[in-house]
Design a protein around this motif. Structure first.
Motif, PDB file in Angstrom:
ATOM      1  N   LEU A  42       0.782  -1.158   0.014  1.00 55.96           N
ATOM      2  CA  LEU A  42      -0.039  -0.073  -0.206  1.00 55.96           C
ATOM      3  C   LEU A  42       0.872   1.222   0.040  1.00 55.96           C
ATOM      4  O   LEU A  42       0.587   2.234  -0.562  1.00 55.96           O
ATOM      5  N   ALA A  43       2.018   1.072   0.841  1.00 59.45           N
ATOM      6  CA  ALA A  43       3.021   2.496   0.963  1.00 59.45           C
ATOM      7  C   ALA A  43       3.520   2.683  -0.576  1.00 59.45           C
ATOM      8  O   ALA A  43       3.524   3.799  -0.907  1.00 59.45           O
ATOM      9  N   VAL A  44       3.792   1.523  -1.284  1.00 60.17           N
ATOM     10  CA  VAL A  44       4.644   1.864  -2.552  1.00 60.17           C
ATOM     11  C   VAL A  44       3.245   2.358  -3.681  1.00 60.17           C
ATOM     12  O   VAL A  44       3.601   3.325  -4.220  1.00 60.17           O
ATOM     13  N   VAL A  45       2.160   1.710  -3.429  1.00 62.46           N
ATOM     14  CA  VAL A  45       1.384   2.450  -4.490  1.00 62.46           C
ATOM     15  C   VAL A  45       0.658   3.871  -4.168  1.00 62.46           C
ATOM     16  O   VAL A  45       0.658   4.681  -5.234  1.00 62.46           O
ATOM     17  N   LEU A  46       0.835   4.121  -2.922  1.00 64.10           N
ATOM     18  CA  LEU A  46       0.457   5.410  -2.635  1.00 64.10           C
ATOM     19  C   LEU A  46       1.618   6.524  -2.863  1.00 64.10           C
ATOM     20  O   LEU A  46       1.365   7.575  -3.080  1.00 64.10           O
ATOM     21  N   GLY A  47       2.853   6.071  -2.986  1.00 60.97           N
ATOM     22  CA  GLY A  47       4.000   6.759  -3.028  1.00 60.97           C
ATOM     23  C   GLY A  47       4.588   7.374  -1.596  1.00 60.97           C
ATOM     24  O   GLY A  47       5.087   8.516  -1.541  1.00 60.97           O
ATOM     25  N   ALA A  91      -7.253  -9.425 -11.043  1.00 60.32           N
ATOM     26  CA  ALA A  91      -6.143  -9.078 -12.007  1.00 60.32           C
ATOM     27  C   ALA A  91      -6.340  -7.624 -12.676  1.00 60.32           C
ATOM     28  O   ALA A  91      -5.442  -6.904 -12.574  1.00 60.32           O
ATOM     29  N   GLU A  92      -7.631  -7.183 -12.800  1.00 60.99           N
ATOM     30  CA  GLU A  92      -7.763  -5.950 -13.199  1.00 60.99           C
ATOM     31  C   GLU A  92      -7.419  -4.857 -12.310  1.00 60.99           C
ATOM     32  O   GLU A  92      -7.094  -3.915 -12.285  1.00 60.99           O
ATOM     33  N   ALA A  93      -7.806  -5.253 -10.793  1.00 61.61           N
ATOM     34  CA  ALA A  93      -7.448  -4.483  -9.834  1.00 61.61           C
ATOM     35  C   ALA A  93      -5.850  -4.458  -9.582  1.00 61.61           C
ATOM     36  O   ALA A  93      -5.519  -3.064  -9.465  1.00 61.61           O
ATOM     37  N   THR A  94      -5.120  -5.334  -9.971  1.00 62.82           N
ATOM     38  CA  THR A  94      -3.871  -5.346  -9.777  1.00 62.82           C
ATOM     39  C   THR A  94      -3.091  -4.455 -10.922  1.00 62.82           C
ATOM     40  O   THR A  94      -2.429  -3.392 -10.571  1.00 62.82           O
ATOM     41  N   SER A  95      -3.424  -4.637 -12.111  1.00 61.62           N
ATOM     42  CA  SER A  95      -3.289  -3.507 -13.018  1.00 61.62           C
ATOM     43  C   SER A  95      -3.463  -1.956 -12.845  1.00 61.62           C
ATOM     44  O   SER A  95      -2.900  -1.314 -13.010  1.00 61.62           O
ATOM     45  N   ALA A  96      -4.667  -1.906 -12.444  1.00 57.59           N
ATOM     46  CA  ALA A  96      -5.218  -0.316 -12.243  1.00 57.59           C
ATOM     47  C   ALA A  96      -4.180   0.116 -10.814  1.00 57.59           C
ATOM     48  O   ALA A  96      -3.969   1.158 -10.949  1.00 57.59           O
ATOM     49  N   MET A  97      -4.054  -0.796 -10.005  1.00 56.14           N
ATOM     50  CA  MET A  97      -3.258  -0.152  -8.833  1.00 56.14           C
ATOM     51  C   MET A  97      -1.866   0.087  -9.494  1.00 56.14           C
ATOM     52  O   MET A  97      -1.113   1.296  -8.743  1.00 56.14           O
ATOM     53  N   THR A 114      -8.478   9.221 -14.119  1.00 57.94           N
ATOM     54  CA  THR A 114      -9.583   8.242 -13.409  1.00 57.94           C
ATOM     55  C   THR A 114     -10.475   7.710 -14.630  1.00 57.94           C
ATOM     56  O   THR A 114     -10.461   6.622 -14.781  1.00 57.94           O
ATOM     57  N   ALA A 115     -10.916   8.612 -15.594  1.00 58.96           N
ATOM     58  CA  ALA A 115     -11.740   8.100 -16.780  1.00 58.96           C
ATOM     59  C   ALA A 115     -10.892   7.203 -17.604  1.00 58.96           C
ATOM     60  O   ALA A 115     -11.321   6.144 -17.880  1.00 58.96           O
ATOM     61  N   ALA A 116      -9.723   7.748 -17.877  1.00 60.28           N
ATOM     62  CA  ALA A 116      -8.688   6.844 -18.761  1.00 60.28           C
ATOM     63  C   ALA A 116      -8.403   5.597 -18.235  1.00 60.28           C
ATOM     64  O   ALA A 116      -8.534   4.459 -18.801  1.00 60.28           O
ATOM     65  N   ARG A 117      -8.260   5.668 -16.840  1.00 56.44           N
ATOM     66  CA  ARG A 117      -7.826   4.418 -16.047  1.00 56.44           C
ATOM     67  C   ARG A 117      -8.834   3.438 -16.027  1.00 56.44           C
ATOM     68  O   ARG A 117      -8.904   2.195 -16.298  1.00 56.44           O
ATOM     69  N   SER A 118     -10.247   3.913 -15.881  1.00 63.36           N
ATOM     70  CA  SER A 118     -11.335   3.234 -15.636  1.00 63.36           C
ATOM     71  C   SER A 118     -11.657   2.404 -17.222  1.00 63.36           C
ATOM     72  O   SER A 118     -12.205   1.152 -17.153  1.00 63.36           O
ATOM     73  N   SER A 119     -11.680   3.402 -17.992  1.00 66.47           N
ATOM     74  CA  SER A 119     -11.897   2.705 -19.488  1.00 66.47           C
ATOM     75  C   SER A 119     -10.965   1.636 -20.081  1.00 66.47           C
ATOM     76  O   SER A 119     -11.394   0.617 -20.527  1.00 66.47           O
ATOM     77  N   SER A 120      -9.575   1.631 -19.398  1.00 61.50           N
ATOM     78  CA  SER A 120      -8.640   0.898 -19.696  1.00 61.50           C
ATOM     79  C   SER A 120      -8.989  -0.533 -19.038  1.00 61.50           C
ATOM     80  O   SER A 120      -8.362  -1.587 -19.431  1.00 61.50           O
ATOM     81  N   ILE A 121      -9.808  -0.601 -18.055  1.00 63.76           N
ATOM     82  CA  ILE A 121      -9.920  -1.848 -17.420  1.00 63.76           C
ATOM     83  C   ILE A 121     -11.419  -2.262 -17.539  1.00 63.76           C
ATOM     84  O   ILE A 121     -11.779  -3.009 -16.410  1.00 63.76           O
ATOM     85  N   GLY A 122     -12.099  -1.691 -18.296  1.00 64.86           N
ATOM     86  CA  GLY A 122     -13.272  -1.861 -18.229  1.00 64.86           C
ATOM     87  C   GLY A 122     -14.386  -1.476 -17.630  1.00 64.86           C
ATOM     88  O   GLY A 122     -15.374  -1.928 -17.427  1.00 64.86           O
ATOM     89  N   VAL A 123     -14.077  -0.579 -16.714  1.00 66.25           N
ATOM     90  CA  VAL A 123     -15.062  -0.163 -15.782  1.00 66.25           C
ATOM     91  C   VAL A 123     -15.408   1.391 -16.308  1.00 66.25           C
ATOM     92  O   VAL A 123     -14.960   2.227 -16.769  1.00 66.25           O
ATOM     93  N   PRO A 124     -16.808   1.605 -16.447  1.00 64.57           N
ATOM     94  CA  PRO A 124     -17.278   2.717 -16.865  1.00 64.57           C
ATOM     95  C   PRO A 124     -17.019   3.808 -15.906  1.00 64.57           C
ATOM     96  O   PRO A 124     -16.969   4.035 -15.000  1.00 64.57           O
ATOM     97  N   ALA A 125     -16.460   5.173 -16.842  1.00 63.60           N
ATOM     98  CA  ALA A 125     -15.943   6.467 -16.102  1.00 63.60           C
ATOM     99  C   ALA A 125     -17.289   7.048 -15.805  1.00 63.60           C
ATOM    100  O   ALA A 125     -18.279   7.121 -16.169  1.00 63.60           O
ATOM    101  N   ASN A 126     -17.127   7.604 -14.615  1.00 69.79           N
ATOM    102  CA  ASN A 126     -18.243   8.545 -14.001  1.00 69.79           C
ATOM    103  C   ASN A 126     -17.632   9.973 -14.248  1.00 69.79           C
ATOM    104  O   ASN A 126     -17.099  10.508 -13.245  1.00 69.79           O
ATOM    105  N   PRO A 127     -17.972  10.710 -15.390  1.00 65.95           N
ATOM    106  CA  PRO A 127     -17.289  12.145 -15.625  1.00 65.95           C
ATOM    107  C   PRO A 127     -17.495  12.908 -14.542  1.00 65.95           C
ATOM    108  O   PRO A 127     -16.709  13.614 -14.202  1.00 65.95           O
ATOM    109  N   THR A 128     -19.042  13.053 -13.897  1.00 71.48           N
ATOM    110  CA  THR A 128     -19.385  13.958 -12.918  1.00 71.48           C
ATOM    111  C   THR A 128     -18.359  13.820 -11.665  1.00 71.48           C
ATOM    112  O   THR A 128     -17.891  14.576 -11.235  1.00 71.48           O
TER     113      THR A 128
END
Length: 186
Positions: A42-47, A91-97, A114-128
């Motif tokens: 978690l520390a690595v992912v957060l920076g 697997a998609e979550a690992t890629s997204a992380m 977030t929108a680009a990342r969501s689209s790349s893992i098949g999750v619809p983006a919520n633009p609002t």
């Protein structure tokens, strides 16, 4: 832990609740469980350094000083909700992380949004929600919750709409900010 340390820790956790909606220890433990991480990962992912993450979790430190890290926390919260809801696989979550880890958190329209990342893992983006989160991140990067609340109170009588904007986007939960945003779209 002596009484002074305990009081300081409790105050830090109260501030975290004001700034982040809950104590960071609670939030981070939930992310660890939902995303199948350990504290070091978690520390690595957060920076963050592992000691800094530990200090935030224990209440020895109250605030995340880097706005990009705050945005990564928010991105991980969204990802964890997708995993809990069964909308994406492990697997998609690992890629997204990994994508979250690489992002600075501030690019609204770029490939790391977030929108680009969501689209790349098949999750619809919520633009609002994406826009609201960016507004929140920007506002919270220039001032802490106490200052935003104070400014909102000062403006309440003379500029109530601006006071409400500061309160909703600077202090309130994202859900309330999304409702506010949607109610002002014409």
């Amino acid at each position: 832990m002596d009484a002074a340390q305990q009081e300081s820790t409790e105050k830090a956790r109260e501030q975290q609740t004001t700034w982040y909606g809950e104590p960071l220890g609670t939030l981070f433990r939930r992310l660890i469980a939902d995303l199948g991480l350990n504290q070091a990962r978690l520390a690595v992912v957060l920076g963050l350094s592992a000691p800094m993450l530990s200090q935030l979790m224990s209440g020895q430190r109250a605030k995340i000083g880097n706005p990009a890290v705050v945005q990564r926390v928010r991105s991980l919260q969204e990802l964890a909700a997708e995993v809990r809801g069964g909308r994406i696989s492990a697997a998609e979550a690992t890629s997204a992380m990994e994508e979250i880890r690489r992002t600075s958190g501030g690019n609204v329209l770029g490939t790391h949004s977030t929108a680009a990342r969501s689209s790349s893992i098949g999750v619809p983006a919520n633009p609002t929600k994406r826009v609201v989160r960016e507004i929140q991140a920007l506002l919270r990067s220039v001032s802490d919750a106490t200052e935003i609340q104070s400014a909102s109170r000062l403006l309440a009588d003379t500029h109530p709409e601006l006071a409400e904007f500061l309160r909703v986007y600077g202090i309130a939960r994202t859900r309330e900010a999304v409702e506010h945003y949607e109610s002002h779209q014409g």
